[in-house]
Design a protein around this motif. Structure first.
Motif, PDB file in Angstrom:
ATOM      1  N   GLN A 600      -5.139  -9.580   0.349  1.00 34.03           N
ATOM      2  CA  GLN A 600      -4.627 -10.909   0.677  1.00 34.03           C
ATOM      3  C   GLN A 600      -3.105 -10.889   0.830  1.00 34.03           C
ATOM      4  OE1 GLN A 600      -6.069 -14.147  -1.713  1.00 34.03           O
ATOM      5  NE2 GLN A 600      -8.082 -14.034  -0.760  1.00 34.03           N
ATOM      6  N   ASP A 601      -2.589  -9.792   1.295  1.00 33.69           N
ATOM      7  CA  ASP A 601      -1.153  -9.612   1.487  1.00 33.69           C
ATOM      8  C   ASP A 601      -0.736 -10.267   2.799  1.00 33.69           C
ATOM      9  OD1 ASP A 601       1.460  -8.694   1.831  1.00 33.69           O
ATOM     10  OD2 ASP A 601       1.005  -6.703   1.031  1.00 33.69           O
ATOM     11  N   ILE A 602       0.123 -11.308   2.729  1.00 30.00           N
ATOM     12  CA  ILE A 602       0.627 -11.923   3.960  1.00 30.00           C
ATOM     13  C   ILE A 602       2.005 -11.387   4.332  1.00 30.00           C
ATOM     14  CG2 ILE A 602      -0.702 -14.036   3.625  1.00 30.00           C
ATOM     15  CD1 ILE A 602       1.979 -15.387   2.835  1.00 30.00           C
ATOM     16  N   ASN A 603       2.673 -10.702   3.411  1.00 27.99           N
ATOM     17  CA  ASN A 603       3.943 -10.058   3.759  1.00 27.99           C
ATOM     18  C   ASN A 603       3.701  -8.884   4.693  1.00 27.99           C
ATOM     19  OD1 ASN A 603       4.230 -11.395   1.049  1.00 27.99           O
ATOM     20  ND2 ASN A 603       6.374 -10.909   1.427  1.00 27.99           N
ATOM     21  N   VAL A 604       2.768  -8.035   4.296  1.00 23.90           N
ATOM     22  CA  VAL A 604       2.382  -6.870   5.095  1.00 23.90           C
ATOM     23  C   VAL A 604       0.859  -6.846   5.125  1.00 23.90           C
ATOM     24  CG1 VAL A 604       2.517  -4.381   5.378  1.00 23.90           C
ATOM     25  CG2 VAL A 604       4.459  -5.608   4.373  1.00 23.90           C
ATOM     26  N   ASP A 605       0.279  -7.098   6.283  1.00 23.18           N
ATOM     27  CA  ASP A 605      -1.173  -7.160   6.400  1.00 23.18           C
ATOM     28  C   ASP A 605      -1.810  -5.835   5.995  1.00 23.18           C
ATOM     29  OD1 ASP A 605      -3.470  -8.895   7.686  1.00 23.18           O
ATOM     30  OD2 ASP A 605      -3.772  -6.833   8.353  1.00 23.18           O
ATOM     31  N   ILE A 606      -2.952  -5.924   5.323  1.00 24.16           N
ATOM     32  CA  ILE A 606      -3.629  -4.717   4.868  1.00 24.16           C
ATOM     33  C   ILE A 606      -4.024  -3.803   6.029  1.00 24.16           C
ATOM     34  CG2 ILE A 606      -5.918  -5.787   4.857  1.00 24.16           C
ATOM     35  CD1 ILE A 606      -6.521  -4.079   2.359  1.00 24.16           C
ATOM     36  N   GLY A 607      -4.097  -4.371   7.226  1.00 21.68           N
ATOM     37  CA  GLY A 607      -4.375  -3.549   8.393  1.00 21.68           C
ATOM     38  C   GLY A 607      -3.353  -2.447   8.594  1.00 21.68           C
ATOM     39  N   GLN A 608      -2.134  -2.655   8.084  1.00 20.53           N
ATOM     40  CA  GLN A 608      -1.099  -1.622   8.199  1.00 20.53           C
ATOM     41  C   GLN A 608      -1.507  -0.369   7.421  1.00 20.53           C
ATOM     42  OE1 GLN A 608       2.207  -1.705   9.646  1.00 20.53           O
ATOM     43  NE2 GLN A 608       1.717  -3.606  10.723  1.00 20.53           N
ATOM     44  N   SER A 609      -2.011  -0.531   6.205  1.00 22.53           N
ATOM     45  CA  SER A 609      -2.442   0.626   5.417  1.00 22.53           C
ATOM     46  C   SER A 609      -3.733   1.225   5.977  1.00 22.53           C
ATOM     47  CB  SER A 609      -2.648   0.231   3.949  1.00 22.53           C
ATOM     48  OG  SER A 609      -1.414   0.167   3.263  1.00 22.53           O
ATOM     49  N   ARG A 610      -4.629   0.364   6.398  1.00 21.07           N
ATOM     50  CA  ARG A 610      -5.874   0.877   6.960  1.00 21.07           C
ATOM     51  C   ARG A 610      -5.612   1.705   8.210  1.00 21.07           C
ATOM     52  NH1 ARG A 610      -9.124  -4.724   5.694  1.00 21.07           N
ATOM     53  NH2 ARG A 610     -10.056  -4.033   3.719  1.00 21.07           N
ATOM     54  N   ARG A 611      -4.671   1.244   9.027  1.00 25.28           N
ATOM     55  CA  ARG A 611      -4.334   1.991  10.240  1.00 25.28           C
ATOM     56  C   ARG A 611      -3.748   3.355   9.889  1.00 25.28           C
ATOM     57  NH1 ARG A 611      -1.671  -1.747  12.113  1.00 25.28           N
ATOM     58  NH2 ARG A 611      -3.219  -2.657  13.494  1.00 25.28           N
ATOM     59  N   MET A 612      -2.860   3.389   8.893  1.00 23.22           N
ATOM     60  CA  MET A 612      -2.246   4.664   8.494  1.00 23.22           C
ATOM     61  C   MET A 612      -3.302   5.613   7.938  1.00 23.22           C
ATOM     62  SD  MET A 612       0.848   6.014   8.381  1.00 23.22           S
ATOM     63  CE  MET A 612       1.112   7.774   8.117  1.00 23.22           C
ATOM     64  N   HIS A 613      -4.170   5.090   7.104  1.00 26.76           N
ATOM     65  CA  HIS A 613      -5.223   5.913   6.500  1.00 26.76           C
ATOM     66  C   HIS A 613      -6.137   6.498   7.577  1.00 26.76           C
ATOM     67  CE1 HIS A 613      -8.266   7.248   3.711  1.00 26.76           C
ATOM     68  NE2 HIS A 613      -9.178   6.416   4.229  1.00 26.76           N
ATOM     69  N   ASP A 614      -6.529   5.671   8.540  1.00 25.05           N
ATOM     70  CA  ASP A 614      -7.415   6.146   9.602  1.00 25.05           C
ATOM     71  C   ASP A 614      -6.726   7.202  10.461  1.00 25.05           C
ATOM     72  OD1 ASP A 614      -9.361   4.436   8.707  1.00 25.05           O
ATOM     73  OD2 ASP A 614      -9.000   2.897  10.239  1.00 25.05           O
ATOM     74  N   HIS A 633       0.891  -9.332  -2.011  1.00 21.71           N
ATOM     75  CA  HIS A 633       1.876  -8.268  -1.882  1.00 21.71           C
ATOM     76  C   HIS A 633       2.375  -7.739  -3.225  1.00 21.71           C
ATOM     77  CE1 HIS A 633       4.586  -5.998   0.686  1.00 21.71           C
ATOM     78  NE2 HIS A 633       5.633  -6.390  -0.013  1.00 21.71           N
ATOM     79  N   GLY A 634       2.474  -8.617  -4.219  1.00 22.58           N
ATOM     80  CA  GLY A 634       3.029  -8.217  -5.505  1.00 22.58           C
ATOM     81  C   GLY A 634       2.054  -7.574  -6.462  1.00 22.58           C
ATOM     82  N   LEU A 635       0.768  -7.560  -6.124  1.00 23.05           N
ATOM     83  CA  LEU A 635      -0.261  -6.997  -7.019  1.00 23.05           C
ATOM     84  C   LEU A 635      -0.054  -7.491  -8.454  1.00 23.05           C
ATOM     85  CD1 LEU A 635      -0.464  -3.289  -5.755  1.00 23.05           C
ATOM     86  CD2 LEU A 635      -1.819  -5.266  -5.019  1.00 23.05           C
ATOM     87  N   ARG A 636      -0.034  -8.818  -8.614  1.00 23.05           N
ATOM     88  CA  ARG A 636       0.258  -9.407  -9.922  1.00 23.05           C
ATOM     89  C   ARG A 636      -1.010  -9.439 -10.780  1.00 23.05           C
ATOM     90  NH1 ARG A 636       4.493 -14.301  -9.813  1.00 23.05           N
ATOM     91  NH2 ARG A 636       2.755 -15.509  -8.987  1.00 23.05           N
ATOM     92  N   ASP A 637      -1.431  -8.265 -11.176  1.00 20.24           N
ATOM     93  CA  ASP A 637      -2.602  -8.099 -12.029  1.00 20.24           C
ATOM     94  C   ASP A 637      -2.312  -6.920 -12.950  1.00 20.24           C
ATOM     95  OD1 ASP A 637      -5.103  -6.949 -12.975  1.00 20.24           O
ATOM     96  OD2 ASP A 637      -6.131  -8.299 -11.597  1.00 20.24           O
ATOM     97  N   SER A 638      -2.276  -7.166 -14.238  1.00 17.98           N
ATOM     98  CA  SER A 638      -1.887  -6.125 -15.191  1.00 17.98           C
ATOM     99  C   SER A 638      -2.836  -4.938 -15.153  1.00 17.98           C
ATOM    100  CB  SER A 638      -1.832  -6.706 -16.605  1.00 17.98           C
ATOM    101  OG  SER A 638      -0.843  -7.714 -16.704  1.00 17.98           O
ATOM    102  N   ALA A 639      -4.143  -5.200 -15.069  1.00 16.08           N
ATOM    103  CA  ALA A 639      -5.111  -4.102 -15.037  1.00 16.08           C
ATOM    104  C   ALA A 639      -4.956  -3.280 -13.769  1.00 16.08           C
ATOM    105  CB  ALA A 639      -6.530  -4.663 -15.138  1.00 16.08           C
ATOM    106  N   VAL A 640      -4.697  -3.943 -12.658  1.00 14.26           N
ATOM    107  CA  VAL A 640      -4.500  -3.243 -11.383  1.00 14.26           C
ATOM    108  C   VAL A 640      -3.242  -2.392 -11.433  1.00 14.26           C
ATOM    109  CG1 VAL A 640      -3.788  -3.638  -8.991  1.00 14.26           C
ATOM    110  CG2 VAL A 640      -5.841  -4.746  -9.889  1.00 14.26           C
ATOM    111  N   ARG A 641      -2.168  -2.947 -11.957  1.00 12.53           N
ATOM    112  CA  ARG A 641      -0.922  -2.167 -12.036  1.00 12.53           C
ATOM    113  C   ARG A 641      -1.107  -0.931 -12.922  1.00 12.53           C
ATOM    114  NH1 ARG A 641       4.206  -6.393 -12.301  1.00 12.53           N
ATOM    115  NH2 ARG A 641       3.863  -7.315 -10.218  1.00 12.53           N
TER     116      ARG A 641
END
Length: 658
Positions: A600-614, A633-641
């Protein structure tokens, strides 16, 4: 814990020293990845109470109220991040609060943010929204507005800028609310009753008050022709003292950074403080709000930009101005606060940075934060009359007693001889030569690293890495010449400076050339990946968090938002767009790559990472993409970090042969 300060001019305070000996961490990734125990804090009008937000598990955030000196805070409310998340909470009076929350919302076309304001009692009763009410006839209202004056003289009332969205056709009735745009209103936080201060107008984007309930300036945005998209110019208007008539003040271009940008109005001086370029750097000016708009230079630095105002209390009184060279500094206009700052900075353990976060309405009590590169933050309430300093909270209690790494400012030469500033963090209590090393470019690109506690750098240093954080050309804070065009259009200069930092680490004997890695978030992730394209083999591993990878796609993604044309102009056009897109040159990347991204990143769409990975996979290169559902964008989740830190450390150890 209460300690006493015998006087403003005293030589020092006798406070308890930091715990002796280093505490071992059972799970370093969990300890460093945990979001702070204090993410927002405010003092009550009397100075006897505080309200603060504290991160819980995962995305949970709790709002607490506590009496100063008490060890038993009271829970007011909480958000679970699904989808709402706290921004901040502040006092209206001793018992009533106003809080801001936000969320990411997804419709069939795109993801976008919403914000809401609400008032609530400290016992969680009598909650009330402060924005325009939703109904079935009104298009989605994205934002509520913001508090523009806390009106300390009024017990339950605040002034807010309020967004109005018109209603659509209601069928048989002709009663349709057609109000549209940003207004200014006084709103009773208990009853919800509203007094209009400024009517809504579609192009209004901002109001500035004098801190005593009078609107002295307003701003309108610009529209790009028939596109309906926002322009980069903001037009400002002002009122003479005691008048309701608006006069032209001037304009500010956010893309070109030209013109005067107003920050705060001072009623007593009948003037507005703001920033404007002087000799290619931001300087602080004060302009009198009279017929002639008399201008005065308040403060300028010969080498760096002036970046922020120091303001105090619910009236947001201006008491100083800040800038960052090697260290962050505040120049105080008020001699009392200059003396108090000096006394506290000298007296508190570790010579921490002192920040005045808030004040009681009479300024007899102050909310103070002490922090440093090795001190994540300690919060105090200082009583001027008693000379008592009451320590109330720790920003990261899980790191209390843990030996943290010291950070030192450095300079290193770029290929063209330019000296690049940055910060070097070495493992605590370890060696200083032949280390595995991480170059960690900052985000932005028009941001910068500063000398402070950094949870990412500290984690990697704790795990045995040297960490270099360069302020490459393209960074903010060093004037127009340092910004170049920007870090995307001038990527070769910015990325070249990042790579030169890696070579410097090796030449100084700090790093082992076979154990160099690049780690970055947002633009920092872009720079890490583009470094792998620009000089394959320099870095042996790359970790990119929410990175830009394709500049033409970034420009296209931005067109879904109202500022899309501004983003497009910022990125520019020409061959640098393709040449500066690591996803389009993935076959050149020699190092294994680990990518993290929220969907749900609106700063940098996740498609950017998916494109690089592919593209890396298509080229036969090693790549792993970890997607976090429901996070921005900030991944504001302690477990995720914590998981991100643990996985990235394991990845680096394997790739670097540790």
């Amino acid at each position: 814990m209460i300690k006493t300060l015998s006087g403003i001019a005293c030589a020092g305070l006798l406070l308890a020293a930091a715990p002796a000996g280093a505490q071992a961490l059972e799970n370093p990734a969990e300890a460093f990845g945990q979001r702070p125990a204090v993410t927002s804090i405010a003092l009550s009008p009397s100075g006897n109470r505080v309200v603060y937000l504290s991160a819980g598990s995962g995305e949970e955030t709790y709002a607490y109220v506590a009496d100063v000196g008490s060890t038993s805070p009271s829970l007011v409310t909480m958000t679970d991040g699904d989808p709402m998340e706290f921004n901040w909470c502040r006092f209206v009076n001793e018992e009533r609060l106003v809080c801001s929350i936000y969320a990411m919302v997804q419709d069939p076309r795109q993801i976008y943010p919403i914000t809401r304001l609400f008032a609530v009692n400290d016992d969680a009763s009598d909650a009330r929204t402060l924005g325009q009410r939703d109904n079935a006839f009104r298009n989605n209202r994205q934002f509520d507005g913001e508090i523009i004056d806390w009106l300390p003289e009024d017990d339950e009332t605040v002034m807010m800028s309020r967004v109005y969205v018109p209603e659509a056709y209601r069928g048989a009735t002709r009663i349709v609310d057609r109000r549209e745009g940003l207004a200014a209103v006084r709103i009773n936080t208990r009853t919800g009753s509203i007094d209009s201060v400024e009517p809504p107008e579609r192009l209004n984007v901002r109001y500035l008050t004098d801190g005593h309930g009078t609107v002295r300036m307003r701003a309108t945005g610009s529209i790009r022709g028939a596109t309906g998209m926002a322009g980069s110019t903001t037009n400002y208007y002002y009122r003479l003292q005691g008048s309701d008539e608006w006069h032209d003040f001037g304009s500010y271009d956010g893309l070109e950074n030209t013109g005067f940008y107003p920050i705060a109005v001072d009623r007593d001086l009948n003037a507005v403080y703001g920033f404007e370029r002087l000799d290619g750097r931001d300087a602080l000016y004060r302009i009198t709000l009279n017929e002639t708009l008399d201008r005065e230079l308040v403060f300028a630095h010969p080498r760096v930009d002036v970046g922020r105002l120091a303001r105090l209390g619910r009236r947001q009184r201006v008491i100083g101005v800040g800038y960052s060279e090697d260290e962050s500094v505040v120049e105080y206009f008020d001699p009392e606060y200059q003396a108090l700052h000096s006394a506290l900075s000298s007296a508190l353990p570790g010579n921490p940075n002192i920040t005045f976060l808030g004040a009681s309405d009479d300024e007899s009590r102050l909310l103070v934060q002490a922090s440093s590169d090795t001190e994540p933050g300690r919060f105090y309430v200082f009583d001027k009359a008693a000379g008592a300093l009451n320590e109330i909270l720790l920003a990261r209690p899980q790191l209390e007693g843990v030996q943290l790494a010291t950070v030192r400012p450095i300079r290193y030469p770029a290929a063209d001889g330019t000296m690049i500033p940055g910060y070097l963090t070495l493992p605590p209590g370890g060696g200083e030569t032949g280390l595995p090393a991480i170059v960690m470019p900052h985000g932005g690109p028009e941001s910068r690293s500063v000398l402070r506690f950094d949870w990412l750098a500290q984690f990697y240093a704790h795990q045995g890495y040297a960490v270099l954080q360069p302020n490459f050309r393209g960074s903010y804070g060093y004037g127009d010449g340092w910004l170049v065009t920007n870090g995307f259009q001038s990527w070769e200069t910015a990325v070249g400076d990042v790579n030169d930092g890696a070579r410097w680490l090796v030449s100084e004997g700090i790093a082992n050339a076979d154990r160099l890695a690049a780690v970055g978030w947002s633009y920092g992730g872009y720079a890490a990946l583009q470094s792998g394209v620009h000089e394959p083999g320099l870095f042996k591993a790359i970790v990119a968090i929410a990175p830009v990878t394709d500049l033409p796609a970034l420009r296209q993604d931005s067109m879904a938002f109202s500022n899309g044309r501004n983003v497009s102009e910022y990125l520019g056009s020409g061959p640098h767009l393709v040449a500066g897109s690591p996803a389009r040159h993935a076959d050149r990347v020699a190092a294994p790559v680990l990518l993290f991204h929220g969907d749900q990143d609106i700063n940098v769409d996740i498609g950017q990472s998916r494109r690089m990975h592919d593209r890396l996979g298509d080229a036969g290169n090693s790549s792993e993409l970890i997607v976090y559902e429901g996070l921005d964008h900030g991944l504001r989740d302690s477990a995720v970090r914590a998981q991100m830190l643990e996985r990235s450390d394991a990845f680096l150890r394997e790739a670097l042969g540790l």
